[in-house]
Scaffold this active site. Structure first.
Site, PDB file in Angstrom:
ATOM      1  N   LYS A 196      22.885 116.699  61.621  1.00 63.06           N
ATOM      2  CA  LYS A 196      23.883 117.214  62.570  1.00 63.06           C
ATOM      3  C   LYS A 196      23.348 116.990  63.996  1.00 63.06           C
ATOM      4  O   LYS A 196      23.176 115.852  64.385  1.00 63.06           O
ATOM      5  CB  LYS A 196      24.201 118.675  62.239  1.00 63.06           C
ATOM      6  CG  LYS A 196      24.833 118.823  60.830  1.00 63.06           C
ATOM      7  CD  LYS A 196      25.283 120.230  60.555  1.00 63.06           C
ATOM      8  CE  LYS A 196      26.041 120.347  59.244  1.00 63.06           C
ATOM      9  NZ  LYS A 196      25.185 120.698  58.111  1.00 63.06           N
ATOM     10  N   ARG A 246      21.442 111.868  56.308  1.00 67.68           N
ATOM     11  CA  ARG A 246      21.883 112.993  55.472  1.00 67.68           C
ATOM     12  C   ARG A 246      20.681 113.486  54.695  1.00 67.68           C
ATOM     13  O   ARG A 246      20.097 112.748  53.919  1.00 67.68           O
ATOM     14  CB  ARG A 246      22.955 112.531  54.463  1.00 67.68           C
ATOM     15  CG  ARG A 246      24.108 111.774  55.022  1.00 67.68           C
ATOM     16  CD  ARG A 246      24.899 112.592  55.975  1.00 67.68           C
ATOM     17  NE  ARG A 246      25.556 113.681  55.327  1.00 67.68           N
ATOM     18  CZ  ARG A 246      26.846 113.991  55.527  1.00 67.68           C
ATOM     19  NH1 ARG A 246      27.593 113.258  56.314  1.00 67.68           N
ATOM     20  NH2 ARG A 246      27.384 115.027  54.930  1.00 67.68           N
ATOM     21  N   THR A 281      19.858 121.154  57.686  1.00 66.38           N
ATOM     22  CA  THR A 281      20.149 119.754  57.396  1.00 66.38           C
ATOM     23  C   THR A 281      19.505 118.934  58.502  1.00 66.38           C
ATOM     24  O   THR A 281      19.067 119.463  59.527  1.00 66.38           O
ATOM     25  CB  THR A 281      21.664 119.480  57.368  1.00 66.38           C
ATOM     26  OG1 THR A 281      22.247 119.968  58.582  1.00 66.38           O
ATOM     27  CG2 THR A 281      22.332 120.133  56.186  1.00 66.38           C
ATOM     28  N   GLU A 320       8.199 112.451  41.945  1.00 58.88           N
ATOM     29  CA  GLU A 320       8.231 113.897  41.685  1.00 58.88           C
ATOM     30  C   GLU A 320       6.883 114.533  41.981  1.00 58.88           C
ATOM     31  O   GLU A 320       5.842 113.990  41.594  1.00 58.88           O
ATOM     32  CB  GLU A 320       8.572 114.174  40.212  1.00 58.88           C
ATOM     33  CG  GLU A 320      10.036 114.441  39.983  1.00 58.88           C
ATOM     34  CD  GLU A 320      10.706 113.308  39.260  1.00 58.88           C
ATOM     35  OE1 GLU A 320      10.289 112.155  39.472  1.00 58.88           O
ATOM     36  OE2 GLU A 320      11.636 113.595  38.486  1.00 58.88           O
ATOM     37  N   TYR A 367      10.096 106.467  42.548  1.00 63.67           N
ATOM     38  CA  TYR A 367      10.104 107.875  42.113  1.00 63.67           C
ATOM     39  C   TYR A 367       8.807 108.560  42.527  1.00 63.67           C
ATOM     40  O   TYR A 367       7.735 107.950  42.470  1.00 63.67           O
ATOM     41  CB  TYR A 367      10.228 107.956  40.583  1.00 63.67           C
ATOM     42  CG  TYR A 367      11.607 108.403  40.136  1.00 63.67           C
ATOM     43  CD1 TYR A 367      12.151 109.589  40.621  1.00 63.67           C
ATOM     44  CD2 TYR A 367      12.341 107.647  39.234  1.00 63.67           C
ATOM     45  CE1 TYR A 367      13.415 109.998  40.214  1.00 63.67           C
ATOM     46  CE2 TYR A 367      13.608 108.055  38.830  1.00 63.67           C
ATOM     47  CZ  TYR A 367      14.137 109.237  39.332  1.00 63.67           C
ATOM     48  OH  TYR A 367      15.370 109.647  38.939  1.00 63.67           O
ATOM     49  N   ASP A 393      19.422 129.703  58.812  1.00 64.58           N
ATOM     50  CA  ASP A 393      20.023 128.400  58.492  1.00 64.58           C
ATOM     51  C   ASP A 393      20.414 127.779  59.825  1.00 64.58           C
ATOM     52  O   ASP A 393      21.431 128.145  60.425  1.00 64.58           O
ATOM     53  CB  ASP A 393      21.248 128.610  57.595  1.00 64.58           C
ATOM     54  CG  ASP A 393      21.947 127.295  57.257  1.00 64.58           C
ATOM     55  OD1 ASP A 393      21.689 126.282  57.935  1.00 64.58           O
ATOM     56  OD2 ASP A 393      22.775 127.291  56.319  1.00 64.58           O
TER      57      ASP A 393
END
Ligand code: DSN
Length: 418
Positions: free
Chosen positions: A227, A233, A224, A54, A52, A198
């Site tokens: 692609k 991902r 993203t 954060e 983790y 985008d």
């Protein structure tokens, strides 16, 4: 197949193996998909998933960041260097959260925002009605011209000046033509709006020099990473210095908890790969393949939205072929040609049963296919669609079976990166 997975959970291991086989034996024409390199794949399956973190490098809410901090800094630096941006946040979980973070950074609920309508080629998160972005903001939407199938920049300007949106999204999911970032930037300046690009679909083309960059035109850029960019991902937000703090605050603590560090590592690997000279060759070939495929389809009577393509993507209106998008996509899938059915601009049919097919060349280019294979794929698509349009179901099934056999033969000559 990983022996630990096989031993612990053979059901999942078998499904993964089946998907691996399916991907290898299929001609993947979905324009938003690709095949990652073995190095990217390896990075996603690391112990980094156990941690983790954060916060941001040097400002975390958990101890033990001796490795994660430099890892995230490296990923962010590679993104900045590859795209020439002032700032890069590599934490967004995927494209929709990245776009939500752009809204959170730049607008308040109820504000007017502007984007391309989904059926015209935009994305759900560009203010479409069923998306939170269409419910929580006041969306204004632009589209493409009926006569050209291209973005109507006059409409964009008129709407922007009339509505003065807080932000304007450009980019989308079914745009076969070059996006004119300077023209959008000029309109955004006139309207007093922030321009958000985008670039999810075209990030790899931009990195490889096969599409103009929005850097210097759009203040905020979302993408993203899986692609054309050929990473895992995930997603990133690039911005100018002026918007860096707002973007970071929106991603964390605004919208997300701990970043997915295994994904961050894989994004860093993909960015390293995209900085190599061979990636520019890949990006150029993606576009060349798409142009050849589009020409071959047009010669066979397929109606292409905007008449062709400048990028990796082709949008086909099947109406003149006498078949709807969904049955065509399903028949093509049975023949080993993986596409997705899609609305076309001004589609009289419903989104779940539209008139169009959306295809693209990133994945097949990654496998090394070239112009000869594009002409063959166009011929197969024509055979399947024509057979489907006929009245003889048995004859159509025979065509699908034969094409499937030929597709599998082709795919054995172009192995998936593994
Ligand atoms: N799923 C993406 C695409 O296929 O374009 C959009 O979210």
């Amino acid at each position: 197949m990983n022996p630990d997975l096989q031993a612990t959970d053979p059901a999942i291991a078998d499904l993964v193996a089946a998907e691996e086989r399916r991907q290898a034996e299929t001609v993947k024409l979905i324009p938003s998909e690709n095949y990652v390199s073995p190095a990217v794949l390896a990075a996603t399956g690391t112990v980094l998933t156990n941690k983790y973190s954060e916060g941001y490098p040097g400002r975390r809410y958990y101890e033990g960041q001796q490795v994660i901090d430099p890892l995230e800094e490296l990923a962010s630096r590679r993104a900045r260097e590859l795209f020439g941006a002032d700032h890069a946040n590599v934490q967004p979980y995927s494209g929709s959260p990245a776009n939500l973070a752009a809204y959170m950074a730049l607008a308040e609920p109820g504000d007017t925002i502007m984007g391309m309508a989904l059926p015209m080629g935009g994305h759900l998160t560009h203010g479409w009605s069923v998306s939170a972005t269409g419910k929580w903001f006041n969306p204004v939407r632009y589209g493409v011209r009926r006569d050209t199938g291209r973005i109507d920049m006059d409409e964009v300007r008129e709407l922007a000046l009339a509505e003065r949106p807080k932000l304007i999204f450009c980019g989308g999911t079914a745009i076969p033509r070059t996006i004119d970032f300077p023209a959008f930037a000029e309109i955004a300046r006139e309207a007093g709006s922030v321009l958000v690009a985008d670039i999810a679909h075209i990030a790899g083309l931009i990195a490889g020099g096969a599409h103009p960059s929005p850097v210097g035109h759009a203040e905020v850029i979302t993408t993203t990473t899986h692609k054309t960019l050929r990473g895992p991902r995930g997603a990133m937000i690039l911005s100018d210095e002026a918007h860096a703090k707002a973007v970071d605050k929106a991603v964390f603590p605004g919208l997300q908890g701990g970043p997915h560090n295994h994904t961050t590592a894989a994004i860093a690997v993909a960015l390293h790969e995209a900085a190599q000279p061979s990636f520019a060759d890949y990006a150029a070939q993606v576009v060349r393949n798409a142009v050849v495929l589009a020409e071959a389809l047009a010669e066979r009577g397929f109606d292409l939205v905007s008449g062709g393509t400048d990028n990796h993507l082709i949008l086909i209106d099947l109406t003149p072929k006498g078949v709807a998008g969904k049955p065509a996509a399903k028949a093509l899938d049975r023949a080993g040609l993986e596409t997705n059915y899609n609305t076309v601009p001004y589609d009289p049919r419903k989104p779940f049963d539209p008139s169009g097919l959306r295809i693209g060349t990133p994945a097949i280019t990654t496998r090394g296919m070239g112009e000869a294979e594009m002409r063959q794929i166009a011929a197969w698509m024509d055979e399947v669609v024509t057979a489907l349009a006929g009245s003889d179901e048995d004859a159509a099934e025979k065509v699908i079976d034969r094409v499937h056999h030929e597709v599998r033969e082709l795919t054995t000559r172009f192995p998936v990166p593994a």
